[in-house]
Structure formats: structure tokens, C-alpha cells
Design a protein around this motif. Structure first.
Motif, mmCIF file in Angstrom:
data_model
loop_
_atom_site.group_PDB
_atom_site.id
_atom_site.type_symbol
_atom_site.label_atom_id
_atom_site.label_comp_id
_atom_site.label_asym_id
_atom_site.label_seq_id
_atom_site.Cartn_x
_atom_site.Cartn_y
_atom_site.Cartn_z
ATOM 1 N N ILE A 1 0.861 -1.191 0.000
ATOM 2 C CA ILE A 1 0.000 0.000 0.000
ATOM 3 C C ILE A 1 0.893 1.235 0.000
ATOM 4 N N PRO A 2 0.902 2.033 -1.089
ATOM 5 C CA PRO A 2 1.759 3.226 -1.129
ATOM 6 C C PRO A 2 1.339 4.240 -0.068
ATOM 7 N N ALA A 3 2.238 4.517 0.866
ATOM 8 C CA ALA A 3 1.893 5.384 2.000
ATOM 9 C C ALA A 3 3.006 6.388 2.269
ATOM 10 N N GLY A 4 2.596 7.577 2.675
ATOM 11 C CA GLY A 4 3.525 8.597 3.128
ATOM 12 C C GLY A 4 3.201 8.948 4.569
ATOM 13 N N PHE A 5 4.044 9.749 5.196
ATOM 14 C CA PHE A 5 3.774 10.132 6.590
ATOM 15 C C PHE A 5 4.018 11.620 6.794
ATOM 16 N N LEU A 6 3.275 12.180 7.734
ATOM 17 C CA LEU A 6 3.347 13.601 8.055
ATOM 18 C C LEU A 6 3.527 13.752 9.555
ATOM 19 N N LYS B 1 9.444 19.752 3.467
ATOM 20 C CA LYS B 1 9.155 18.329 3.312
ATOM 21 C C LYS B 1 7.695 18.029 3.644
ATOM 22 N N GLN B 2 7.147 18.701 4.664
ATOM 23 C CA GLN B 2 5.732 18.525 5.007
ATOM 24 C C GLN B 2 4.842 18.909 3.828
ATOM 25 N N ILE B 3 5.137 20.048 3.220
ATOM 26 C CA ILE B 3 4.341 20.522 2.089
ATOM 27 C C ILE B 3 4.461 19.572 0.904
ATOM 28 N N GLU B 4 5.675 19.076 0.650
ATOM 29 C CA GLU B 4 5.888 18.113 -0.437
ATOM 30 C C GLU B 4 5.088 16.839 -0.207
ATOM 31 N N THR B 5 5.068 16.376 1.046
ATOM 32 C CA THR B 5 4.348 15.141 1.387
ATOM 33 C C THR B 5 2.855 15.294 1.124
ATOM 34 N N GLU C 1 0.218 10.061 -5.407
ATOM 35 C CA GLU C 1 1.429 9.244 -5.294
ATOM 36 C C GLU C 1 1.343 8.326 -4.075
ATOM 37 N N TYR C 2 0.677 8.826 -3.034
ATOM 38 C CA TYR C 2 0.384 8.013 -1.853
ATOM 39 C C TYR C 2 -1.112 7.739 -1.803
ATOM 40 N N LYS C 3 -1.478 6.516 -1.496
ATOM 41 C CA LYS C 3 -2.887 6.195 -1.273
ATOM 42 C C LYS C 3 -3.270 6.510 0.172
ATOM 43 N N VAL C 4 -2.297 6.379 1.066
ATOM 44 C CA VAL C 4 -2.532 6.583 2.500
ATOM 45 C C VAL C 4 -1.518 7.580 3.039
ATOM 46 N N LEU C 5 -1.993 8.476 3.901
ATOM 47 C CA LEU C 5 -1.111 9.390 4.620
ATOM 48 C C LEU C 5 -1.273 9.123 6.108
ATOM 49 N N ILE C 6 -0.164 8.803 6.778
ATOM 50 C CA ILE C 6 -0.180 8.557 8.217
ATOM 51 C C ILE C 6 0.303 9.828 8.896
ATOM 52 N N ALA C 7 -0.470 10.340 9.852
ATOM 53 C CA ALA C 7 -0.157 11.658 10.417
ATOM 54 C C ALA C 7 -0.291 11.672 11.930
ATOM 55 N N THR C 8 0.556 12.473 12.559
ATOM 56 C CA THR C 8 0.412 12.789 13.977
ATOM 57 C C THR C 8 -0.440 14.045 14.086
ATOM 58 N N ARG C 9 -0.346 14.727 15.204
ATOM 59 C CA ARG C 9 -1.205 15.880 15.458
ATOM 60 C C ARG C 9 -1.028 16.988 14.421
ATOM 61 N N VAL C 10 0.157 17.064 13.805
ATOM 62 C CA VAL C 10 0.395 18.128 12.823
ATOM 63 C C VAL C 10 -0.591 18.037 11.664
ATOM 64 N N GLU D 1 -3.780 17.076 12.090
ATOM 65 C CA GLU D 1 -5.151 17.218 12.583
ATOM 66 C C GLU D 1 -5.706 18.619 12.346
ATOM 67 N N GLU D 2 -4.828 19.617 12.424
ATOM 68 C CA GLU D 2 -5.282 20.998 12.417
ATOM 69 C C GLU D 2 -5.227 21.601 11.017
ATOM 70 N N GLY D 3 -6.403 21.770 10.418
ATOM 71 C CA GLY D 3 -6.506 22.548 9.201
ATOM 72 C C GLY D 3 -6.089 21.888 7.913
ATOM 73 N N LEU D 4 -5.642 20.648 7.960
ATOM 74 C CA LEU D 4 -5.188 19.985 6.737
ATOM 75 C C LEU D 4 -6.336 19.881 5.747
ATOM 76 N N ASP D 5 -6.162 20.450 4.565
ATOM 77 C CA ASP D 5 -7.243 20.527 3.577
ATOM 78 C C ASP D 5 -6.940 19.618 2.391
ATOM 79 N N ILE D 6 -7.459 18.415 2.448
ATOM 80 C CA ILE D 6 -7.313 17.470 1.334
ATOM 81 C C ILE D 6 -8.713 16.950 1.047
ATOM 82 N N SER D 7 -9.392 17.594 0.104
ATOM 83 C CA SER D 7 -10.826 17.357 -0.084
ATOM 84 C C SER D 7 -11.159 15.972 -0.610
#
Length: 506
Positions: free
Chosen positions: A376-381, A394-398, A406-415, A417-423
Motif C-alpha cells: 500500500i503506497p503510503a507517506g507520513f506527516l 518536506k511537510q508541504i511536499e508530502t 502518489e500516496y494512497k494513504v497518509l499517516i499523520a500525527t497531530r500536525v 489534525e489541524e486545518g489539513l485541507d485534502i478534499s
């Protein structure tokens, strides 16, 4: 000049033509924010930034000073900067973060609209590189952070005697009344402008989001380790009670943290077992919610420290020593956590993109490796702190790679949670549960923005996950009624209604 309408698009001398869809509730919230210091409470995905755009455009048209738009993370500040740059009809919109050197920041501060992170704003105000007098409008995004010694509080204080409009924005109010009161007091808020997903003018824009709670059983190997860690905790509780501490015995981290100051000041003999109990409870939380590898990494880092009771814990505690040994054996067998297999099932069942939230950075690393092993193609934030952190670029690139597919899944910590806009995200997975109404609402709000959304919460049976589930549920309920309580609180301050904003407080 107030906003006009053309073919259901907002038209304003400072807003690009046919770029912003007209929504009545956004108009009304903006009008309230223009007239007085206001806290805008609007669920994630319904356009708080668009409301801010309306207000910014109006203040620019008055020509009385610049605009400062604050956001707690670089990635969110950058997102606001991109949105304003793409929709405002002015050229001097800029972004200021701690990654900009002093000489560059001095030039950036002369722009009309500035998006910035709070720490650098507070520091540059203190250095007098920028003056609060140059702004007529200051917007605090994720305003619920305005508590304690967070930089928002210090910034608000520097504007407290200025002729400036203050706006706070948040997806939900805190569930604790004292925190909510502190926030509106520090920001000198005169009114609450709130909408919920059930509000008549908002509901047509809300997409359906279904929530599924999936319970998993810990494997026998993990249950044995869990029992040993609990035994180690219980022995510390017995010791603390013998030393005179009145504890409930329910292995509550918050209870231990509450007695910490008392122990340091008046019962030093209890310091060693207390701090050991705190470490053990954290270790148990990590183990139960995140798995074997995260637990072992926590142990390795703790063992390198020199705090009270650490050497004794690792060298002399029979229960904890056995727990660590069994965890290493489980890791060698490939045992991680029951949630991992369930996560694989959930992700294989979707065709679009998914966000996976977890509170622990080690857990991000483990999930990322496992998903890539599964094909499963995954990235992390993650945040920028530490050797493994991601810098702003790097965060913006991810995020862009995730948007581009390019990633099907994004794994993220609290960074994330706030305001991330991926419709395009239609599935959000909580790998761990959070005992916070704000973080729950923020995580959930990442899905169902433009189409049907699904939320999956993974819960390990008989663990911290279940405890946090009930705490979170109670806090979400409490937060829903906080807007009405804060409105009454503000009314009781006897603020003259003929005055608006800061004038009403002096």
C-alpha cells in the motif's frame, strides 16, 4: 465596500472574480466578525478560511492597517498563505515562519497581509522587529490553543491596548468551561459566532460521514505483557499509599500528575515511586494502543535517561523486566498489534485515499513500514522536532504527493489534525483514540468534505483505548453546549452593546 454577488460568486474589490462561492452563513459570520471581536466556531470543512478572506478583504478596503493571520503550524500557515495569495487581488501577501532568517523577516514584515506561526511573531514583537501598531486585524486560527503559556496568549497581550480587530477561529470550543472562559478573556472576545452541522444555513453543505467503531482483541502474548506492566504499576501505587498519598488506584495519569507538585514540595520520599508510576502508565498506554515496537522504543529511550527510579525499574523490577523480555520475543516472532491486520482490511476495502491518525511518532514509523510491506503506497506527516522530524518544505511536499495520488494513504500525527485541507479524502482511521473533543472533531473533519465520508476508530478491548473512548464521548457532548455557556458568560461581563471589540473592555 461590502460583498456583492455575481452568479452566486462573491464579488469584492479585493477578491478575485468568480473564485469564491457565495454561502449565506459565511457572509453572516464575516459580518459579525467585522463588527466586533468575535470567536468563529465552525465545523471543519465548512470554510473558516473563506470567512477570514471576507473579513480580510473588508479591512483592506478600509486601508487602516495590515492583516496578521496566525496558524499554529508551518504547514497550516503555508496553506492559508496559498489560499489568500490565490484569492486576494493584492500582491503583498507573504508567509513568515521561524525558518526565515532575521534579515529576510525584516523585509517580509512590511507586507499588507502576513500569514505566520505564533512563536516567531511573539519573538519578533519582543525584538521590536515588527510593531503591533501596523495591524488593524489579527486572526488566531485554531484559537482553542489560547491557553497557558502558548504563544497565542503572549501575542494577544501585546495587542490588548491597541485599536485592532481580533478574530478567533476554531472547529469546536473546549469541553472544559474554564479553558473556554480563559480563551475568550485572553482574546478580548465580545461575541461567539457559532454554526454547527445541524444549523439550517449550514446543513445543505454538510456531507454524510459514517462512523464505525472496530474492536480488536490483544493476542495472548500481548495480554501477558499487559498484565506484567499493570502489576509493576500496582506495586508503585501500594508504595505511594504507604507513603501517605490518597490515590484511587485506577492507574490514572491525570491523578498522578495532579499530586506531582505536592510530592516535590512536601513528600520527597514519594518522588521515586511517583515518577516511576508515571513512566509505567505511559509505557502501558503506548503498549496497549500502539503495539510492541513502539513500547520497546519507548523503553530504550527511557533507559538512556537519568531520572529518578529509572535504573531501579529496568534492573530490579521483576515484572517490568519480564514484560520487556517478552516484548522482545514477541517482536522477533513478528507480533506487533491486532490493529495492524484490521487496518490492512479497512484500507484494502476502499478505492480512494485515506488518512490514518496516530498520536505517537514511533507508531507512525511502524504503520508506514507495515503498509509499504503490504504493497500500500503510503507517506507520513509528522512535526519538525527531533532528528526524524519533517521540515516545512518536506511537510508541504508530502501533502502534495498525497493530493497528486502518489500516496494512497497518509499517516499523520497531530500536525495533520489541524486545518489539513485534502478534499479527496473519504476515509479517516483513528489508529489510537484521543481523550480530547477538539482533537476528535479535528481528525473527523478531515473526511466527508466534498462527498460521502467514513470514519473508522480502532479500539483494543480492555485497554486505554476504551477508557479514552468514553472520556472523548463525554467531552464531545460537553463541547457542543459550550457556545451557549460562553455567550452567557460574555453577557454577564456587562459589556456595553453600543461598543464593539476592544472598546467594550475599557
Amino acid at each position: 465596500m461590502w460583498i456583492q454577488l455575481t452568479d452566486n460568486f462573491v464579488e469584492h474589490r479585493y477578491i478575485k472574480k468568480s473564485s469564491i462561492e457565495h454561502r449565506a452563513y459565511q457572509d453572516n459570520l464575516a459580518k459579525q466578525a467585522i463588527s466586533e471581536n468575535c470567536l468563529i466556531v465552525l465545523p471543519t470543512g465548512l470554510g473558516k478560511t473563506t470567512v477570514a478572506l471576507h473579513v480580510i478583504a473588508e479591512f483592506l478596503s478600509r486601508g487602516k492597517g495590515g492583516v496578521l493571520f496566525l496558524a499554529p503550524t508551518r504547514v497550516l500557515a503555508h496553506q492559508h498563505y496559498e489560499f489568500l495569495k490565490n484569492n486576494l487581488l493584492i500582491d503583498d501577501v507573504t508567509l513568515v515562519t521561524g525558518e526565515d532568517l532575521l534579515a529576510k523577516r525584516k523585509k517580509l514584515w512590511i507586507n499588507s497581509v502576513i500569514c505566520a506561526t505564533p512563536e516567531i511573531v511573539k519573538n519578533d514583537l519582543d525584538r521590536q522587529i515588527v510593531s503591533p501598531e501596523q495591524f488593524s486585524l489579527v486572526i488566531f486560527d485554531e484559537a482553542h490553543r489560547t491557553v497557558g503559556d502558548y504563544a497565542y496568549s503572549g501575542i494577544a497581550e501585546r495587542f490588548s491596548n491597541m485599536d485592532v480587530r481580533i478574530i478567533g477561529m476554531t472547529a469546536t470550543l473546549p469541553s472544559e468551561k474554564q479553558k473556554a472562559e480563559d480563551m475568550v478573556r485572553i482574546l478580548k472576545i465580545a461575541s461567539i459566532a457559532q454554526r454547527t452541522e445541524e444549523s439550517p444555513d449550514v446543513s445543505p453543505y454538510v456531507q454524510q460521514t459514517d462512523t464505525q467503531w472496530i474492536t480488536v482483541e490483544l493476542p495472548p502474548e500481548m495480554k501477558e505483557i499487559q498484565a506484567l506492566i499493570k502489576d509493576a504499576i500496582d506495586s508503585r501505587y501500594s508504595e505511594l499509599k504507604k507513603l501517605g498519598l490518597n490515590l484511587s488506584g485506577n492507574r490514572s495519569m491525570s491523578e498522578l500528575l495532579r499530586v506531582r507538585e505536592f510530592v516535590i514540595r512536601q513528600n520527597r520520599r514519594a518522588a521515586k515511586p511517583l515518577f516511576t508510576a508515571i513512566r509505567l502508565i505511559h509505557a502501558l498506554h503506548v503498549f496497549e494502543s500502539h503495539g510492541v515496537t513502539s513500547f520497546l522504543r519507548f523503553c530504550d529511550r527511557t533507559q538512556e535517561k537519568k531520572g529518578a527510579g529509572i535504573k531501579d525499574l529496568f534492573e530490579n523490577d521483576i515484572n517490568f523486566g519480564k514484560a520487556v523480555r517478552l516484548a522482545r520475543e514477541a517482536q522477533a516472532k513478528g507480533i506487533e498489534h491486532s490493529k495492524m491486520e484490521k487496518l490492512k482490511e479497512v484500507l484494502h476495502g476502499i478505492s480512494g485515499k485515506a488518512l490514518v491518525f496516530t498520536s505517537y511518532r514511533d507508531s507512525v514509523d511502524v504503520i508506514h513500514k507495515k503498509l509499504n510491506e503490504m504493497g500500500i503506497p503510503a507517506g507520513f506527516l509528522i512535526g519538525k522536532a527531533g532528528e526524524t522530524g519533517l521540515k516545512q518544505k518536506k511537510q508541504i511536499e508530502t501533502i502534495q504527493k498525497f493530493r497528486d495520488g502518489e500516496y494512497k494513504v497518509l499517516i499523520a500525527t497531530r500536525v495533520g489534525e489541524e486545518g489539513l485541507d485534502i478534499s479527496e479524502v473519504n476515509l479517516v482511521v483513528f489508529f489510537d483514540n484521543v481523550p480530547s473533543s477538539i482533537r476528535y472533531v479535528q481528525r473527523k473533519g478531515r473526511t466527508g468534505r466534498k462527498d460521502y465520508g467514513k470514519l473508522v476508530v480502532l479500539i483494543a478491548k480492555d485497554t486505554t483505548d476504551e477508557t479514552y473512548y468514553w472520556i472523548g464521548k463525554r467531552k464531545v457532548t460537553a463541547a457542543k453546549g459550550m457556545g451557549e455557556k460562553m455567550t452567557k458568560f460574555l453577557e454577564q461581563q456587562e459589556i456595553p452593546k453600543t461598543k464593539a471589540g476592544l472598546d467594550s473592555f475599557f
